[in-house]
Design a protein around this motif. Structure first.
Motif, short mmCIF file in Angstrom:
data_model
loop_
_atom_site.label_atom_id
_atom_site.label_comp_id
_atom_site.label_asym_id
_atom_site.label_seq_id
_atom_site.Cartn_x
_atom_site.Cartn_y
_atom_site.Cartn_z
N LEU A 112 16.73 15.90 -80.53
CA LEU A 112 15.70 16.57 -81.32
C LEU A 112 15.35 15.83 -82.60
O LEU A 112 14.26 15.96 -83.12
N LEU A 113 16.29 15.09 -83.16
CA LEU A 113 16.08 14.42 -84.43
C LEU A 113 16.39 12.93 -84.31
O LEU A 113 17.40 12.44 -84.79
N PRO A 114 15.54 12.19 -83.63
CA PRO A 114 15.78 10.76 -83.44
C PRO A 114 15.46 9.97 -84.70
O PRO A 114 14.84 10.47 -85.64
N ASN A 115 15.87 8.71 -84.72
CA ASN A 115 15.44 7.79 -85.77
C ASN A 115 14.03 7.28 -85.42
O ASN A 115 13.83 6.73 -84.34
N LEU A 116 13.10 7.48 -86.30
CA LEU A 116 11.72 7.08 -86.04
C LEU A 116 11.43 5.71 -86.64
O LEU A 116 11.74 5.48 -87.81
N PRO A 117 10.80 4.83 -85.88
CA PRO A 117 10.47 3.50 -86.41
C PRO A 117 9.32 3.52 -87.42
O PRO A 117 9.17 2.58 -88.20
N VAL A 118 8.51 4.59 -87.38
CA VAL A 118 7.39 4.72 -88.33
C VAL A 118 7.35 6.17 -88.84
O VAL A 118 7.88 7.07 -88.20
N SER A 119 6.74 6.36 -89.99
CA SER A 119 6.42 7.72 -90.43
C SER A 119 5.09 8.11 -89.81
O SER A 119 4.27 7.25 -89.46
N PHE A 120 4.88 9.41 -89.63
CA PHE A 120 3.56 9.79 -89.13
C PHE A 120 3.10 11.08 -89.79
O PHE A 120 3.89 11.93 -90.21
N SER A 121 1.80 11.19 -89.87
CA SER A 121 1.14 12.39 -90.38
C SER A 121 0.19 12.89 -89.31
O SER A 121 -0.44 12.10 -88.59
N VAL A 165 17.64 13.39 -89.79
CA VAL A 165 18.67 14.27 -90.35
C VAL A 165 18.79 14.02 -91.85
O VAL A 165 18.80 14.95 -92.67
N ALA A 166 18.84 12.74 -92.23
CA ALA A 166 18.96 12.40 -93.65
C ALA A 166 17.67 12.68 -94.41
O ALA A 166 17.69 13.01 -95.60
N GLU A 167 16.53 12.55 -93.72
CA GLU A 167 15.23 12.69 -94.37
C GLU A 167 14.56 14.03 -94.08
O GLU A 167 13.36 14.18 -94.30
N LYS A 168 15.32 15.00 -93.61
CA LYS A 168 14.71 16.25 -93.16
C LYS A 168 13.97 16.99 -94.27
O LYS A 168 13.02 17.75 -94.00
N GLU A 169 14.37 16.80 -95.53
CA GLU A 169 13.68 17.48 -96.63
C GLU A 169 12.24 17.01 -96.78
O GLU A 169 11.42 17.70 -97.43
N GLU A 209 4.98 28.27 -92.87
CA GLU A 209 4.99 27.03 -93.65
C GLU A 209 6.37 26.41 -93.49
O GLU A 209 7.40 27.04 -93.78
N ILE A 210 6.41 25.15 -93.01
CA ILE A 210 7.67 24.46 -92.75
C ILE A 210 7.93 23.45 -93.85
O ILE A 210 7.07 22.65 -94.20
N LYS A 211 9.14 23.48 -94.37
CA LYS A 211 9.56 22.50 -95.37
C LYS A 211 11.03 22.17 -95.14
O LYS A 211 11.90 23.03 -95.24
N GLY A 212 11.28 20.90 -94.79
CA GLY A 212 12.66 20.48 -94.60
C GLY A 212 13.35 21.17 -93.45
O GLY A 212 14.52 21.58 -93.57
#
Length: 230
Positions: A112-121, A165-169, A209-212
């Protein structure tokens, strides 16, 4: 290639009637079917999704910042998806060794929480007129839940690059679920005989509203009409 990957990984067949692709801006898929492979009755078939049908999928994106490891998705539209799910209580012996060992929560986190090679919006996601059928079974009961005419929407979704996991916030967005006079049914069966059922029309609106990976704001409106027990 896609069908072979689906067969190898989840033991299902995939067919697509039509695909239109522009590598720079997005793609459109029409009449997608995912269904059980003939060998899916094998004991190691633990994938719960039995079938999926989607009339149309449209994805539009921008690659202007891809070299900065940023992917901007303008819109995702999914028209009239229909999903059937079957979950059966299983013993440890019925799970393949690769799935039965180790920490199951760690396996789930990795899925569910993989390491992503890019950020996305993501500007907007629209899933319209969805239908879901869920069946569960154990040694005593079989249960079915059926729900149709679902609408799921997401707006202004931000997902960071790297370890989620580390960047979930830094994960954020707004999600809306809409059911407008939707037929809803729940049934229980024992020895193939129906022993309980509930049928009604459901009005449901959820705005979150989702945050972290947490819900920072939730609005819920639920109405049940024509409730019928058997």
């Amino acid at each position: 290639i896609a069908n072979q990957a689906v067969q190898d990984n989840i033991n299902r067949q995939l067919t697509i009637d039509k695909v239109g692709v522009n590598p720079l801006t997005g793609f459109e898929i029409s009449d997608l079917h995912l269904y059980k492979h003939p060998d899916s009755t094998h004991i190691t078939d633990i994938f719960p999704v039995e079938s999926v049908h989607v009339e149309k999928v449209v994805l539009k994106y921008s690659l202007r910042q891809i070299f900065s490891k940023k992917l901007h998705i303008n819109q995702v539209i999914v028209e009239s998806p229909s999903v059937e799910i079957f979950a059966q209580a299983a013993s440890q012996d019925s799970v393949p060794p690769s799935k039965a060992t180790g920490n199951p929560l760690a396996v789930l986190d990795s899925l569910l929480l993989p390491n992503l090679p890019v950020s996305f919006s993501l500007d907007i996601l629209k899933i319209r007129d969805a239908k879901v059928l869920v069946r569960t079974a154990d040694s005593v009961l079989t249960q079915t839940i059926q729900l149709g005419n679902l609408g799921l929407y997401a707006e202004d979704v931000q997902v960071p690059q790297g370890d989620l996991v580390a960047e979930k916030e830094n994960i954020s967005g707004r999600i809306k679920l809409v059911c407008d006079k939707t037929d809803f049914s729940y049934s229980q069966f024992q020895d193939e005989k129906e022993i309980f059922s509930l049928n009604n029309q459901l009005d449901l609106k959820v705005d979150a509203e989702i945050k972290g990976l947490a819900i920072s704001e939730l609005l819920l409106d639920l109405n049940l009409e024509n409730l019928l027990f058997k």
